[in-house]
Scaffold this motif. Structure first.
Motif, PDB file in Angstrom:
ATOM      1  N   ILE A   1     -23.642 -46.809 162.948  1.00  0.00           N
ATOM      2  CA  ILE A   1     -22.798 -47.742 163.692  1.00  0.00           C
ATOM      3  C   ILE A   1     -21.835 -46.973 164.600  1.00  0.00           C
ATOM      4  O   ILE A   1     -21.262 -45.959 164.212  1.00  0.00           O
ATOM      5  CB  ILE A   1     -22.010 -48.643 162.719  1.00  0.00           C
ATOM      6  N   ASP A   2     -21.646 -47.505 165.817  1.00  0.00           N
ATOM      7  CA  ASP A   2     -20.730 -46.860 166.770  1.00  0.00           C
ATOM      8  C   ASP A   2     -19.286 -47.341 166.588  1.00  0.00           C
ATOM      9  O   ASP A   2     -18.351 -46.546 166.731  1.00  0.00           O
ATOM     10  CB  ASP A   2     -21.184 -47.150 168.202  1.00  0.00           C
ATOM     11  N   PHE A   3     -19.110 -48.629 166.314  1.00  0.00           N
ATOM     12  CA  PHE A   3     -17.775 -49.202 166.130  1.00  0.00           C
ATOM     13  C   PHE A   3     -17.777 -50.141 164.925  1.00  0.00           C
ATOM     14  O   PHE A   3     -18.708 -50.942 164.762  1.00  0.00           O
ATOM     15  CB  PHE A   3     -17.339 -50.010 167.356  1.00  0.00           C
ATOM     16  N   VAL A   4     -16.744 -50.044 164.114  1.00  0.00           N
ATOM     17  CA  VAL A   4     -16.484 -51.021 163.059  1.00  0.00           C
ATOM     18  C   VAL A   4     -15.153 -51.683 163.378  1.00  0.00           C
ATOM     19  O   VAL A   4     -14.169 -50.996 163.660  1.00  0.00           O
ATOM     20  CB  VAL A   4     -16.413 -50.368 161.666  1.00  0.00           C
ATOM     21  N   LEU A   5     -15.124 -53.011 163.373  1.00  0.00           N
ATOM     22  CA  LEU A   5     -13.841 -53.691 163.502  1.00  0.00           C
ATOM     23  C   LEU A   5     -13.597 -54.547 162.278  1.00  0.00           C
ATOM     24  O   LEU A   5     -14.520 -55.165 161.734  1.00  0.00           O
ATOM     25  CB  LEU A   5     -13.770 -54.540 164.774  1.00  0.00           C
ATOM     26  N   ALA A   6     -12.363 -54.525 161.813  1.00  0.00           N
ATOM     27  CA  ALA A   6     -11.962 -55.302 160.638  1.00  0.00           C
ATOM     28  C   ALA A   6     -10.544 -55.811 160.889  1.00  0.00           C
ATOM     29  O   ALA A   6      -9.576 -55.070 160.738  1.00  0.00           O
ATOM     30  CB  ALA A   6     -12.015 -54.450 159.374  1.00  0.00           C
ATOM     31  N   THR A   7     -10.440 -57.064 161.304  1.00  0.00           N
ATOM     32  CA  THR A   7      -9.128 -57.633 161.599  1.00  0.00           C
ATOM     33  C   THR A   7      -8.575 -58.330 160.359  1.00  0.00           C
ATOM     34  O   THR A   7      -9.253 -59.153 159.749  1.00  0.00           O
ATOM     35  CB  THR A   7      -9.213 -58.641 162.765  1.00  0.00           C
ATOM     36  N   GLU A   8      -7.339 -57.955 160.002  1.00  0.00           N
ATOM     37  CA  GLU A   8      -6.645 -58.554 158.860  1.00  0.00           C
ATOM     38  C   GLU A   8      -7.509 -58.505 157.606  1.00  0.00           C
ATOM     39  O   GLU A   8      -7.678 -59.502 156.899  1.00  0.00           O
ATOM     40  CB  GLU A   8      -6.231 -60.002 159.176  1.00  0.00           C
ATOM     41  N   PHE A   9      -8.012 -57.321 157.310  1.00  0.00           N
ATOM     42  CA  PHE A   9      -8.919 -57.127 156.176  1.00  0.00           C
ATOM     43  C   PHE A   9      -8.379 -56.146 155.145  1.00  0.00           C
ATOM     44  O   PHE A   9      -8.452 -56.388 153.940  1.00  0.00           O
ATOM     45  CB  PHE A   9     -10.275 -56.640 156.694  1.00  0.00           C
ATOM     46  N   LEU A  10      -7.838 -55.019 155.582  1.00  0.00           N
ATOM     47  CA  LEU A  10      -7.467 -53.954 154.652  1.00  0.00           C
ATOM     48  C   LEU A  10      -6.431 -54.396 153.621  1.00  0.00           C
ATOM     49  O   LEU A  10      -6.402 -53.864 152.505  1.00  0.00           O
ATOM     50  CB  LEU A  10      -6.947 -52.732 155.406  1.00  0.00           C
ATOM     51  N   GLU A  11      -5.600 -55.367 153.950  1.00  0.00           N
ATOM     52  CA  GLU A  11      -4.606 -55.832 152.980  1.00  0.00           C
ATOM     53  C   GLU A  11      -5.259 -56.543 151.800  1.00  0.00           C
ATOM     54  O   GLU A  11      -4.642 -56.702 150.746  1.00  0.00           O
ATOM     55  CB  GLU A  11      -3.565 -56.746 153.646  1.00  0.00           C
ATOM     56  N   HIS A  12      -6.507 -56.970 151.967  1.00  0.00           N
ATOM     57  CA  HIS A  12      -7.224 -57.682 150.907  1.00  0.00           C
ATOM     58  C   HIS A  12      -8.140 -56.771 150.094  1.00  0.00           C
ATOM     59  O   HIS A  12      -8.814 -57.251 149.179  1.00  0.00           O
ATOM     60  CB  HIS A  12      -8.053 -58.817 151.513  1.00  0.00           C
TER      61      HIS A  12
ATOM     62  N   PHE B   1     -13.331 -46.737 164.023  1.00  0.00           N
ATOM     63  CA  PHE B   1     -12.944 -47.874 163.192  1.00  0.00           C
ATOM     64  C   PHE B   1     -11.693 -48.501 163.797  1.00  0.00           C
ATOM     65  O   PHE B   1     -10.656 -47.852 163.924  1.00  0.00           O
ATOM     66  CB  PHE B   1     -12.666 -47.412 161.763  1.00  0.00           C
ATOM     67  N   PHE B   2     -11.798 -49.779 164.194  1.00  0.00           N
ATOM     68  CA  PHE B   2     -10.661 -50.541 164.722  1.00  0.00           C
ATOM     69  C   PHE B   2     -10.203 -51.524 163.655  1.00  0.00           C
ATOM     70  O   PHE B   2     -11.024 -52.209 163.044  1.00  0.00           O
ATOM     71  CB  PHE B   2     -11.059 -51.306 165.985  1.00  0.00           C
ATOM     72  N   TYR B   3      -8.899 -51.634 163.454  1.00  0.00           N
ATOM     73  CA  TYR B   3      -8.372 -52.490 162.387  1.00  0.00           C
ATOM     74  C   TYR B   3      -7.045 -53.112 162.815  1.00  0.00           C
ATOM     75  O   TYR B   3      -6.339 -52.606 163.708  1.00  0.00           O
ATOM     76  CB  TYR B   3      -8.126 -51.657 161.114  1.00  0.00           C
ATOM     77  N   THR B   4      -6.703 -54.220 162.192  1.00  0.00           N
ATOM     78  CA  THR B   4      -5.352 -54.783 162.263  1.00  0.00           C
ATOM     79  C   THR B   4      -4.932 -55.123 160.838  1.00  0.00           C
ATOM     80  O   THR B   4      -5.768 -55.490 160.001  1.00  0.00           O
ATOM     81  CB  THR B   4      -5.284 -56.062 163.124  1.00  0.00           C
ATOM     82  N   VAL B   5      -3.635 -54.996 160.574  1.00  0.00           N
ATOM     83  CA  VAL B   5      -3.086 -55.389 159.272  1.00  0.00           C
ATOM     84  C   VAL B   5      -1.728 -56.052 159.498  1.00  0.00           C
ATOM     85  O   VAL B   5      -0.998 -55.683 160.421  1.00  0.00           O
ATOM     86  CB  VAL B   5      -2.914 -54.181 158.315  1.00  0.00           C
TER      87      VAL B   5
END
Length: 238
Positions: free
Chosen positions: A101-112, A133-137
């Motif tokens: 995979i070139d990009f992984v996005l996980a929005t509002e996920f790591l807190e769970h 890896f793109f993320y939001t928390v």
């Protein structure tokens, strides 16, 4: 995708319809959309939307640079009546090959996800060398999806997590600064502590005040003592 889901995505995630959204949701989703907009021109190749739900940003992000957009989520839930992910996972092992995979996005996920170290290593496993890896928390948001709401991260904790998972580099930014933090706190206080009648009375005035706070917001870097932020987002490179 059914038209009602398309409308939900449009109103609640992309166009952010102020006539429908609670002000707090408008405020938080506005900052999330700005972060996703920063991701958009970077995306290419194979993209994984992890814990994808209804994949609200998929159509917004799609371009001819994207070879494949894959959604992965837990076994069927309320989100999957009309939008089904490409794969289900067990919450531990992502069902994709190493370095695929070139990009992984996980929005509002790591807190769970309780075991942050484990999931960051699993995400890194499926990323190609140089993959992102793109993320939001969230930084400030009520308890949600109880009892699976485990974390509110500081930027220093996230940085250390990425170092221990041996990512090559990471960039961490605030979704919103001091004014944004106050705007979000104020809207949540009114929406959770006051009656619907009172909320309807103050809503027009609240929106005007919130918009003025957002315009004044300063998402300053680097992070330092005394700083407030509404949430965090960033990019971690394998």
């Amino acid at each position: 995708m059914k038209k009602d889901i398309e409308k939900i995505i449009k109103d609640w995630f992309i166009d952010l319809n102020p006539k429908i959204l609670p002000v707090s949701v408008y405020v938080i989703r506005r900052s999330l959309l700005a972060a996703v907009a920063e991701l958009k021109p970077k995306l290419n190749g194979k993209v994984l939307d992890l814990a994808c739900g209804i994949m609200p940003y998929k159509e917004y992000l799609m371009s001819d640079r994207i070879e494949d957009y894959i959604g992965i989520d837990l076994e069927p839930s309320e989100y999957h009546h009309d939008v089904k992910p490409d794969f289900y996972w067990n919450g531990v092992d992502i069902p994709l090959e190493d370095s695929s995979i070139d990009f992984v996005l996980a929005t509002e996920f790591l807190e769970h996800y309780f075991d942050t170290a484990s999931i960051l290593k699993e995400i890194k496993r499926i990323l190609k060398p140089g993959g992102v890896f793109f993320y939001t928390v969230p930084g400030i948001w009520p308890l949600h999806e109880a009892s699976y709401d485990y974390h509110r991260f500081t930027p220093f904790a996230l940085e250390e997590h990425f170092k221990q998972a041996e990512y090559a580099s990471s960039i961490i930014k605030p979704l919103g600064g001091f004014h944004y933090h106050f705007a979000l706190s104020l809207t949540l206080w009114i929406e959770f502590r006051f009656s619907k009648k009172y909320r309807n009375i103050v809503k027009p005035f609240l929106k005007a005040f919130i918009n003025s706070l957002i315009k004044k917001d300063n998402k300053s870097l680097p992070f330092k003592n005394g700083q407030m932020y509404s949430g965090l987002y960033g990019f971690a490179t394998k």
